[in-house]
Enzyme design. Structure first.
Site, PDB file in Angstrom:
ATOM      1  N   LYS A  11     -52.835  21.777   0.836  1.00  0.00           N
ATOM      2  CA  LYS A  11     -52.693  22.715   1.967  1.00  0.00           C
ATOM      3  C   LYS A  11     -51.468  23.594   1.759  1.00  0.00           C
ATOM      4  O   LYS A  11     -50.540  23.239   1.021  1.00  0.00           O
ATOM      5  CB  LYS A  11     -52.576  21.961   3.305  1.00  0.00           C
ATOM      6  CG  LYS A  11     -51.364  21.006   3.440  1.00  0.00           C
ATOM      7  CD  LYS A  11     -50.080  21.665   3.898  1.00  0.00           C
ATOM      8  CE  LYS A  11     -48.919  20.675   3.904  1.00  0.00           C
ATOM      9  NZ  LYS A  11     -47.599  21.225   3.838  1.00  0.00           N
ATOM     10  N   VAL A 119     -46.499  17.353  -7.372  1.00  0.00           N
ATOM     11  CA  VAL A 119     -45.977  16.260  -6.541  1.00  0.00           C
ATOM     12  C   VAL A 119     -44.684  16.688  -5.851  1.00  0.00           C
ATOM     13  O   VAL A 119     -43.863  17.405  -6.442  1.00  0.00           O
ATOM     14  CB  VAL A 119     -45.730  15.011  -7.440  1.00  0.00           C
ATOM     15  CG1 VAL A 119     -45.065  13.899  -6.650  1.00  0.00           C
ATOM     16  CG2 VAL A 119     -47.051  14.525  -8.032  1.00  0.00           C
ATOM     17  N   ALA A 124     -48.816  18.706   0.326  1.00  0.00           N
ATOM     18  CA  ALA A 124     -49.503  17.534   0.884  1.00  0.00           C
ATOM     19  C   ALA A 124     -50.397  16.789  -0.107  1.00  0.00           C
ATOM     20  O   ALA A 124     -51.431  16.226   0.274  1.00  0.00           O
ATOM     21  CB  ALA A 124     -50.318  17.921   2.125  1.00  0.00           C
ATOM     22  N   GLY A 125     -49.999  16.772  -1.374  1.00  0.00           N
ATOM     23  CA  GLY A 125     -50.797  16.075  -2.387  1.00  0.00           C
ATOM     24  C   GLY A 125     -50.990  14.593  -2.075  1.00  0.00           C
ATOM     25  O   GLY A 125     -52.101  14.067  -2.149  1.00  0.00           O
ATOM     26  N   GLY A 126     -49.914  13.919  -1.721  1.00  0.00           N
ATOM     27  CA  GLY A 126     -49.998  12.485  -1.423  1.00  0.00           C
ATOM     28  C   GLY A 126     -50.854  12.226  -0.184  1.00  0.00           C
ATOM     29  O   GLY A 126     -51.693  11.316  -0.173  1.00  0.00           O
ATOM     30  N   SER A 127     -50.679  13.042   0.840  1.00  0.00           N
ATOM     31  CA  SER A 127     -51.470  12.887   2.070  1.00  0.00           C
ATOM     32  C   SER A 127     -52.953  13.135   1.780  1.00  0.00           C
ATOM     33  O   SER A 127     -53.823  12.492   2.369  1.00  0.00           O
ATOM     34  CB  SER A 127     -51.007  13.877   3.138  1.00  0.00           C
ATOM     35  OG  SER A 127     -49.643  13.705   3.399  1.00  0.00           O
ATOM     36  N   ASP A 160     -49.384  14.600   7.865  1.00  0.00           N
ATOM     37  CA  ASP A 160     -50.321  15.587   7.299  1.00  0.00           C
ATOM     38  C   ASP A 160     -51.696  14.999   6.997  1.00  0.00           C
ATOM     39  O   ASP A 160     -52.616  15.736   6.629  1.00  0.00           O
ATOM     40  CB  ASP A 160     -49.758  16.156   5.981  1.00  0.00           C
ATOM     41  CG  ASP A 160     -48.584  17.099   6.215  1.00  0.00           C
ATOM     42  OD1 ASP A 160     -48.379  17.509   7.376  1.00  0.00           O
ATOM     43  OD2 ASP A 160     -47.889  17.412   5.238  1.00  0.00           O
TER      44      ASP A 160
HETATM   45  P1  ATP Z   1     -46.042  17.131   2.404  1.00  0.00           P
HETATM   46  O1  ATP Z   1     -46.397  18.581   2.196  1.00  0.00           O
HETATM   47  O2  ATP Z   1     -47.118  16.354   3.145  1.00  0.00           O
HETATM   48  O3  ATP Z   1     -44.664  16.908   2.925  1.00  0.00           O
HETATM   49  P2  ATP Z   1     -45.457  16.933  -0.378  1.00  0.00           P
HETATM   50  O4  ATP Z   1     -46.461  17.826  -1.048  1.00  0.00           O
HETATM   51  O5  ATP Z   1     -44.120  17.532  -0.132  1.00  0.00           O
HETATM   52  O6  ATP Z   1     -46.083  16.422   0.976  1.00  0.00           O
HETATM   53  P3  ATP Z   1     -46.256  14.697  -1.961  1.00  0.00           P
HETATM   54  O7  ATP Z   1     -46.785  15.311  -3.209  1.00  0.00           O
HETATM   55  O8  ATP Z   1     -47.228  14.156  -0.996  1.00  0.00           O
HETATM   56  O9  ATP Z   1     -45.242  15.681  -1.217  1.00  0.00           O
HETATM   57  O10 ATP Z   1     -45.227  13.572  -2.443  1.00  0.00           O
HETATM   58  C1  ATP Z   1     -44.142  13.154  -1.677  1.00  0.00           C
HETATM   59  C2  ATP Z   1     -43.681  11.795  -2.200  1.00  0.00           C
HETATM   60  O11 ATP Z   1     -44.716  10.849  -1.983  1.00  0.00           O
HETATM   61  C3  ATP Z   1     -43.380  11.790  -3.689  1.00  0.00           C
HETATM   62  O12 ATP Z   1     -42.025  11.474  -3.843  1.00  0.00           O
HETATM   63  C4  ATP Z   1     -44.264  10.724  -4.295  1.00  0.00           C
HETATM   64  O13 ATP Z   1     -43.585   9.830  -5.127  1.00  0.00           O
HETATM   65  C5  ATP Z   1     -44.850   9.971  -3.092  1.00  0.00           C
HETATM   66  N1  ATP Z   1     -46.288   9.694  -3.260  1.00  0.00           N
HETATM   67  C6  ATP Z   1     -46.910   8.580  -2.841  1.00  0.00           C
HETATM   68  N2  ATP Z   1     -48.204   8.620  -3.126  1.00  0.00           N
HETATM   69  C7  ATP Z   1     -48.450   9.786  -3.747  1.00  0.00           C
HETATM   70  C8  ATP Z   1     -49.622  10.400  -4.286  1.00  0.00           C
HETATM   71  N3  ATP Z   1     -50.803   9.798  -4.254  1.00  0.00           N
HETATM   72  N4  ATP Z   1     -49.496  11.630  -4.821  1.00  0.00           N
HETATM   73  C9  ATP Z   1     -48.299  12.259  -4.818  1.00  0.00           C
HETATM   74  N5  ATP Z   1     -47.163  11.713  -4.348  1.00  0.00           N
HETATM   75  C10 ATP Z   1     -47.222  10.496  -3.813  1.00  0.00           C
END
Ligand code: ATP
Length: 324
Positions: A11, A119, A124-127, A160
């Site tokens: 997203k 990452v 929101a990759g993890g979400s 998210d």
């Molecule tokens: P958001 O936009 O929801 O704040 P983000 O894009 O900033 O998320 P993510 O990529 O979701 O961040 O990763 C945030 C943290 O979550 C990372 O430090 C990572 O180690 C951890 N994490 C746990 N599971 C996952 C996953 N499946 N994919 C990516 N990161 C993950």
């Protein structure tokens, strides 16, 4: 083994406003979120039988609540640095489903993620991976949970997750939730980001470029000084722009208040943002989520492509995608 493939989409935030801090230390937000055509491929399998509690590179096992049965969980991905144990959001989603719906079941949940979404990028990759596992087990175990119920489960794992669930339901037909009233690819999110109201999606080309800096969501919210925010999004006008399909009105009303911290602390984000505006004459450039990814809006692929070629030489993690 029963298996399902889910496209877990990233997203962007077309706007973020922070309205205040809640007694539980979370921030009250008002933001517009949009799904884009960049996804992790999440393969979820269920092998009934004896639980594989996680040898080798798998994440380990989880108890299926207090039912006495065992459900093993094994998580893997193409990124060697990503933890595959209970720190991974996909693992957490599998453990939650095992705890809530694993009664009477014994076997292994196997999750394999092909990560394409950068990452810790504000995308929101993890979400998205977390939501994909909730969706997949709902289908594989034939639980028939609707989006409202899945969102109630997901919110305990991340704010998210709700929006990711809504987007995946709209975009993955095999999840059988396309007709759910909460399925959609663009939404206004309030509360901590978990309360959604669908709005018409943006139709645009998006250039994403992630500068090589790490900043966590907690750090950005922690560093935010609400008194220092001078520019706020006009969310009502932004929604009006989306309803009218008016790219000019949309871009004029896009603001992310989290930039007040991130741009001050990380000049490379400012630099990337300026480059996106200059190189391809983007309608608008904005940081997504808590950053550091910056995205630009282009009315056509041609203009986006020109900027993509230049930005790619600056930041390796650069993509040109469409909104969904
Ligand atoms: P958001 O936009 O929801 O704040 P983000 O894009 O900033 O998320 P993510 O990529 O979701 O961040 O990763 C945030 C943290 O979550 C990372 O430090 C990572 O180690 C951890 N994490 C746990 N599971 C996952 C996953 N499946 N994919 C990516 N990161 C993950």
């Amino acid at each position: 083994m029963k298996e399902i493939l889910v496209k877990a989409y990233a997203k962007i935030n077309l706007s973020i406003d922070v309205l205040g801090k809640r007694p539980d230390d979370y921030h009250e937000v008002l933001m517009v979120m949009q799904q884009i055509d960049l996804w992790d491929q999440v393969r979820v399998g269920w092998a009934p039988g004896e639980a594989n509690t996680g040898a080798g590179d798998s994440g380990g096992g989880a108890e299926a609540g207090d039912h006495g049965e065992r459900i093993g969980i094994s998580v893997s991905s193409n990124l060697s640095y990503l933890p595959v144990d209970s720190r991974n959001l996909a693992y957490k989603a599998a453990a939650l489903m095992a705890e809530q719906y694993g009664g009477g079941k014994s076997g292994s949940i196997i999750v394999d993620m092909e990560k394409n979404i950068p990452v810790a990028a504000g995308l929101a990759g993890g979400s998205a991976d977390c939501a994909a596992v909730l969706h997949a087990l709902n289908r594989i175990w034939d639980l028939k949970l609707d989006l409202k119920k899945l969102m109630e489960l997901g919110v305990s794992l991340g704010a998210d997750v709700s929006f990711c669930l809504a987007g995946q339901a709209a975009l993955n037909a095999e999840l059988n939730l396309k007709e759910d009233p909460m399925a959609g690819t663009c939404a206004v999110a309030s509360g901590i980001g978990e309360k959604l109201a669908l709005v018409p999606p943006l139709n645009s080309w998006i250039l994403l470029s992630k500068p090589a800096v790490s900043l966590s969501t907690a750090q950005v919210y922690g560093g935010l000084n609400l008194q220092e925010i001078t520019e706020r999004p006009n969310t009502e006008e932004l929604i009006a722009g989306l309803r009218e399909g008016n790219l000019y009105k949309i871009s004029k009303n896009m603001t992310n208040v989290l930039e007040s911290y991130s741009l001050k602390e990380y000049p490379v984000i400012v630099y990337t943002k300026n480059k996106i505006v200059q190189e391809g004459k983007a309608y608008k450039a904005l940081m997504s989520g808590s950053g550091p990814t910056v995205f630009g809006l282009y009315p056509c692929r041609k203009r986006g492509s020109a900027a993509y070629e230049r930005l790619k030489t600056l930041n390796k993690e650069t993509f040109l995608v469409k909104t969904l």
